[in-house]
Structure formats: C-alpha cells, structure tokens
Design a protein around this motif. Sequence first.
Motif, PDB file in Angstrom:
ATOM      1  N   UNK A 172      37.765  31.417  33.187  1.00 28.31           N
ATOM      2  CA  UNK A 172      38.903  30.458  33.670  1.00 28.31           C
ATOM      3  C   UNK A 172      39.790  30.392  32.422  1.00 28.31           C
ATOM      4  N   UNK A 173      41.200  30.319  32.755  1.00 30.17           N
ATOM      5  CA  UNK A 173      42.011  29.861  31.894  1.00 30.17           C
ATOM      6  C   UNK A 173      42.751  28.723  32.556  1.00 30.17           C
ATOM      7  N   UNK A 174      42.414  27.413  31.514  1.00 37.18           N
ATOM      8  CA  UNK A 174      42.705  26.108  32.192  1.00 37.18           C
ATOM      9  C   UNK A 174      44.054  25.783  31.595  1.00 37.18           C
ATOM     10  N   UNK A 175      45.103  25.478  31.989  1.00 36.23           N
ATOM     11  CA  UNK A 175      46.593  25.175  31.199  1.00 36.23           C
ATOM     12  C   UNK A 175      46.547  23.723  31.611  1.00 36.23           C
TER      13      UNK A 175
ATOM     14  N   UNK B  78      37.793  29.490  29.188  1.00 39.40           N
ATOM     15  CA  UNK B  78      36.313  29.146  29.270  1.00 39.40           C
ATOM     16  C   UNK B  78      35.297  30.288  29.197  1.00 39.40           C
ATOM     17  N   UNK B  79      34.061  30.149  29.419  1.00 37.72           N
ATOM     18  CA  UNK B  79      32.786  31.203  29.262  1.00 37.72           C
ATOM     19  C   UNK B  79      33.291  32.300  30.151  1.00 37.72           C
ATOM     20  N   UNK B  80      32.885  33.558  29.534  1.00 40.39           N
ATOM     21  CA  UNK B  80      33.062  34.916  30.235  1.00 40.39           C
ATOM     22  C   UNK B  80      31.963  34.949  30.956  1.00 40.39           C
ATOM     23  N   UNK B  81      32.160  35.589  32.387  1.00 42.77           N
ATOM     24  CA  UNK B  81      31.299  36.190  33.490  1.00 42.77           C
ATOM     25  C   UNK B  81      31.469  37.645  33.355  1.00 42.77           C
TER      26      UNK B  81
ATOM     27  N   UNK C 113      36.761  33.620  42.157  1.00 36.92           N
ATOM     28  CA  UNK C 113      37.932  33.054  41.346  1.00 36.92           C
ATOM     29  C   UNK C 113      37.716  31.899  40.973  1.00 36.92           C
ATOM     30  N   UNK C 114      38.204  31.318  39.835  1.00 34.01           N
ATOM     31  CA  UNK C 114      38.132  30.366  39.233  1.00 34.01           C
ATOM     32  C   UNK C 114      38.982  29.246  39.484  1.00 34.01           C
TER      33      UNK C 114
ATOM     34  N   UNK D 156      43.535  29.392  36.186  1.00 28.31           N
ATOM     35  CA  UNK D 156      43.846  30.774  36.535  1.00 28.31           C
ATOM     36  C   UNK D 156      42.746  31.588  36.287  1.00 28.31           C
ATOM     37  N   UNK D 157      42.702  32.783  36.785  1.00 27.76           N
ATOM     38  CA  UNK D 157      41.764  34.140  36.389  1.00 27.76           C
ATOM     39  C   UNK D 157      42.105  34.838  35.260  1.00 27.76           C
ATOM     40  N   UNK D 158      41.145  35.151  34.378  1.00 33.84           N
ATOM     41  CA  UNK D 158      41.681  35.751  33.288  1.00 33.84           C
ATOM     42  C   UNK D 158      40.487  36.796  32.838  1.00 33.84           C
TER      43      UNK D 158
END
Length: 639
Positions: free
Chosen positions: A121-124, A112-115, A45-46, A89-91
């Motif tokens: 990561x969805x940063x708010x 952010x970058x997709x793994x 998880x991010x 959050x996780x996205x």
Amino acid sequence: MRILIAAAAAVLLASCQADRPAPPATETAKFAPILDAPDAVDIHSYAKPLEARVTHLSLDLAVNFETKRIGGTATLDIEASPGAKEIILDDKGLEIESVTDEAGQPLPFKVGAVDENLGAPLTIAMGDKRKIIISYKSAPDAGALQWLTPEQTAGKTLPFLLSQGQSIENRSWIPTQDSPGIRQSWDAHIAVPVELTAVMSAPKWDEADPTPPPPNMRSFGFRMEHPVAPYLIAIAVGDLAFKDLGPRTGVWAEPITLEKAAAELADTEKMVDAAEALYGPYKWGRYDMLVLPPSFPFGGMENPTLTFLTPTFIAGDKSLVSLVAHELAHSWSGNLATNATWADFWLNEGMTTYAERRIVEAIYGPKVAAQQVALGLDAMNKAIEENGGLTGADTRLHIDLKGRHPDSGLTDIAYEKGAAFLRTIETIVGRDRFDQWLKGWFSRHEFQPVTTSIFLADIRENLIKGDKSLEQKLMLDQWVYQPGIPSNIAKADPQAFAAVDAAVAAFKGGKLPGAAAWNGWTTDERLRFLTKIDKKQPADRLAALDAAFSLSRAGNNELRFAFLTLAVANRFDPAVPALEEFLTMQGRRKFVRPLITSLAEDREWGRPIAVRVYSKARAGYHPVTTRDLDKLGLLPQGK
Ligand code: BES
Ligand code: ZN
C-alpha cells in the motif's frame, strides 16, 4: 456514505472543470455506489475507495530502454468523503521520488509491507488536497512490462516495450488504485527514442506535452475520456507501422509483420458491425489492433481502442480469428460492464466467450460456431477434471480467491462454464428474448463495475420478471455459486463433428485419416481430431500422423501445439527438435506453460529437455509466464 460520495463528486466535478472537460456526468455518477456492496470489495487492492478514490489519472512519462524504466509524473484527481485525509494507492516496486500537491508542496507518504502478489500500500497524507502529483520510476523488473532486445522482435533491429496489466500488474508502472471497480479516465504524454513509436489503449491526443522531450526523443499523447478499469491501461513502444482495415478499424505491427497481419485481420470491420447489431453501439471510437512480437504472453488482450494480439494467431487462412471476435466482444463484456473484483472474472470472460461465438456465427455461419461451442464444452469438461472434479471449489463461477493471486482463477471454468451458462439461458428462454436482455445488460451497466449478485438481480428483474416456472428451469444460483455442472446445461450439437468423430473411431482401429479427408477439414475439425484421439499413442502412430500431415512443424500454431502435447505425453523423441523450436520462437503462456510443465514433471525423459529449453527461452518470455515457470525449479535460483 453514498450521499457523502455523491456530494464530494459534485464538488470535485465543479472544481476540475476549469482545466479539462470532465467525462460525461452519467458515466462517473453511476459507478460509485455499488462499491459498498460486500461482494464488490476487492481483496487484491489496498485501496479504500469509499473513503478516497482516483477519478482521473494524468501520466507524463519517458521510456528509457537503457535502464529499463518508465519514469516521470502521475497526477491524480481524487474524489473523497469530506473528512478524508489520506488516500491509499497500490504500488509494486515503484521508486517514488516525491509526492506533492498541485502547488508543489510536499505531501507525506508511506510505503507499507510488501505482499508477494499484491505489492504494497502507498498511503499519502493528502489532507484536504484533491489533486496530487507523484514523481516516480518503475523498477527494471516491473511485472507488467516486458523489455525486448532487438533480437527478440520480428524485425530484429530495434528494441520493443510492451505492457500487460491484467489482472494486478499495472501497479508496477502506474501509481494508482489498481482495482477493476475503481474506474478512471486518463491521459498520457509518453516520450520515447525518436526512431520508435508509442501506442496506448486510448485515442490519440494532440495536446502539447507539458515537458517537451529532448532532441533525441519524441512525445506521443493519448486521452481516454471514458472511465475505465485501470488494468486496461496499456502501452507498447517499438518499430511500428499502421494499416487501415476499414473506416474505424486498423492494425499496428512491426513493418515486417504488417501485411500478413492485415490480411489475416481483413474481416475485422465486419466483426465490429456484427457485434454492434447484437449488443448495441460500439462506444470506444476506433477498434484498432496491435500485433506484438512473439513473446506476448497472451493470445489477446482487450485493451480499449487497441486490442493486443499474439502473432501466433496468424495462420494464413484466418482460421484462428475467433481470437479477434473474443477481444472485440470484450468492448462490451469487460470494458463497458467490468467485473468489480477478480472473484467475478467469469462475468468478463464467460460473457465474452459466449458473445465471441455469436459474432463468429454472424460472420462464418452456424456450423463453424456450433463446432466452436463443442470444442468449448470439451475444454470445460477438461477444466472441471483439472480443478477437482464435479465437487471442486474452483469449478464454481463465483470463486473464492482469498490468499491467492487472481490468475489462479484464470481457467476454462470462467470462460467455458460461463459461456455454457449463458448458452443454457439462451436455449431455455429463446434467442430473441435472451439477445434483448443481454443487450440491455450492457446498456444498463455501461462504464460500471458488476458482480455476480448484480447479474442475478438484473436477470431476475429484466428477464424472469416473476415467472416462477422459468426461475426454476434456469437454476441460476446453482450455476454461479455451486461447483460442477447443473443438469439443465445446453448440450453441444451431436452432429457438429460427425465426420471427424468417425475418423477418431477409425483411428482407434488403426486407420489414419485419408489425405483427402484431412485436407478437407477446417482447423477446428483437425483440432477436434487431435484432442479426441487417445492421449496414449505408440511412437509409430505419432510418426505416421506427423509424416502425413506435418504436424510438429505446422504453420498453424494451435495444431502444432495440439500435436506437440501428444508428443510430450508419449515421449516421442523425433518431435523434440520441433518442440524446442516452438518453445523458443514464441512465448504465449497458453502454449509454453503446459508443455514445459509436462516436460518438467516427466523426471527421466522430459526434465532434461525442459531444463535445456527453459534456460534458452526464459529471456524471451514475459514476467507473467516466467512467474509460474520459475516455480518448477528448472534453473539455479529459478532463473
Ligand atoms: N483478458 C484476457 C486475457 C487475460 C485474462 C490476461 C486474465 C490476464 C489475466 C483475454 O481476453 C483472453 O481471454 N485471451 C485469451 C484468448 C481467448 C480467445 C480465449 C488468451 O490469451 O488465450
Ligand atoms: Zn477474454
């Protein structure tokens, strides 16, 4: 940090009391502190829960079968250290339209970058806000969701939607912190086409939908007041009917499946009573089950208040209902005390497999349970072979998942070595003492994440209590941290399958089991026979077995699978039509993955069959099944 979190929690609890009753304080206050232990850090998880974490999730969503999307808003309550300005959050593939505060003011956010495994990561940037609203849609290929056409259902007239969140797929339809250690209470309003019914893994909630649905839709409300791991949030939408089984148990299914399902599940209420007698009060209110269309990828999934089940367990004689005992046992091991990270998956599944057999013993007697223990030990030994033998790193209970998907830990090591470990402790300390400890474990850790080190500390404090000779006998650290099997393992009862094992020996000498013997055997005994005879069998012997006991088209799917496994290993052509039918009529990963993989690996004989079957069957399989099978390269572009 702990103090900061506790202070923030107190402020938050006070501030959210106005709009909804907070979960009981004991349930929220207890679980934050352990997340700062090094082995509680979730690499899948991010989220950074020590800085900011979601405590409650409120979904207001509509289900669109045309676009294969679920969309609407997710409102998150956040608990954060006082200085925290952002939350992660996780996205996985969500289409985010906006993020705002409660007053509708936009909040900046960044994906952010997709793994490939984890998503992004969805940063708010939430500033000092502690409630945020995300407007979004899931993608049509969301990994948790399976959209079935009417033809893919049992009833064939209406479409169906089902979700499977464990382990890290819920981030494909819910924007939250998708980590098992970050427990969240939640509620939802779900609008669906009027002819369909929505069910979720929470009690029904009568509160009116804040966005009333249009006339061709209707809305269903759900509310889970206990904090749960987010992988346990689940939804299904379809043509569903309900039948009561007992005062607090019942079953949902497509109308055409309902009666058969209810008959098979008739012992469920007794199972809940038996589980409570062993492990303390059932804390979730109702225990209902949902029998899904045949494409459901798992045997069962322990979604709280609503276990999801494959219809392939329906054999007509209740012979496969240990599956229900298993999912029910998760109401304690997994749902009350939850693995904080997927490295400790054995705490969920090993404990559950152990408890499953105790429930089976209480209802069906010690002989049945002893046989299931013996089959379990066979499965454990097979899993050790498949995972590098006695020194294989993945034969440890606490495993290293760095750089890997959590599902690579989904082996019988977690289930069966885990269960064997607990049964070994039981045998050494005695049943009464062990039962008392295990019941205490659930109540000490209810609604909390747990780790292997917490397990060891708890067992030392509450069971071993300084007894040095007992400590030595148990070999705890070796069991959890070392590969292979410690020497103190409690063996299977050698008499458990005495008659069947004699028949296995006779078969080696050329003699088929007699019809009377076979007909007198239980499903477990028949399974023992089919899994113990030599893997290599000449065609005439397989033909004789099939002629005598109709195995390739057995109504019992476990037996059918066991026979078809032998058929594939021996290139037994006469079973191919039955094999093709089996692989297209259901999508349970445990059945389809090994069969299609073995076919694909047999380049000359099997691969053409695999290509033919997979091109027909793929559309009916859930993404968690196709994710692995696509890697076999059977079809152009994987699909
Ligand atoms: N929780 C699991 C299913 C699961 C595990 C889904 C990991 C995704 C990731 C469930 O309780 C389970 O173990 N199901 C088994 C049946 C059981 C009787 C062994 C299954 O589906 O085969
Ligand atoms: Zn399980």
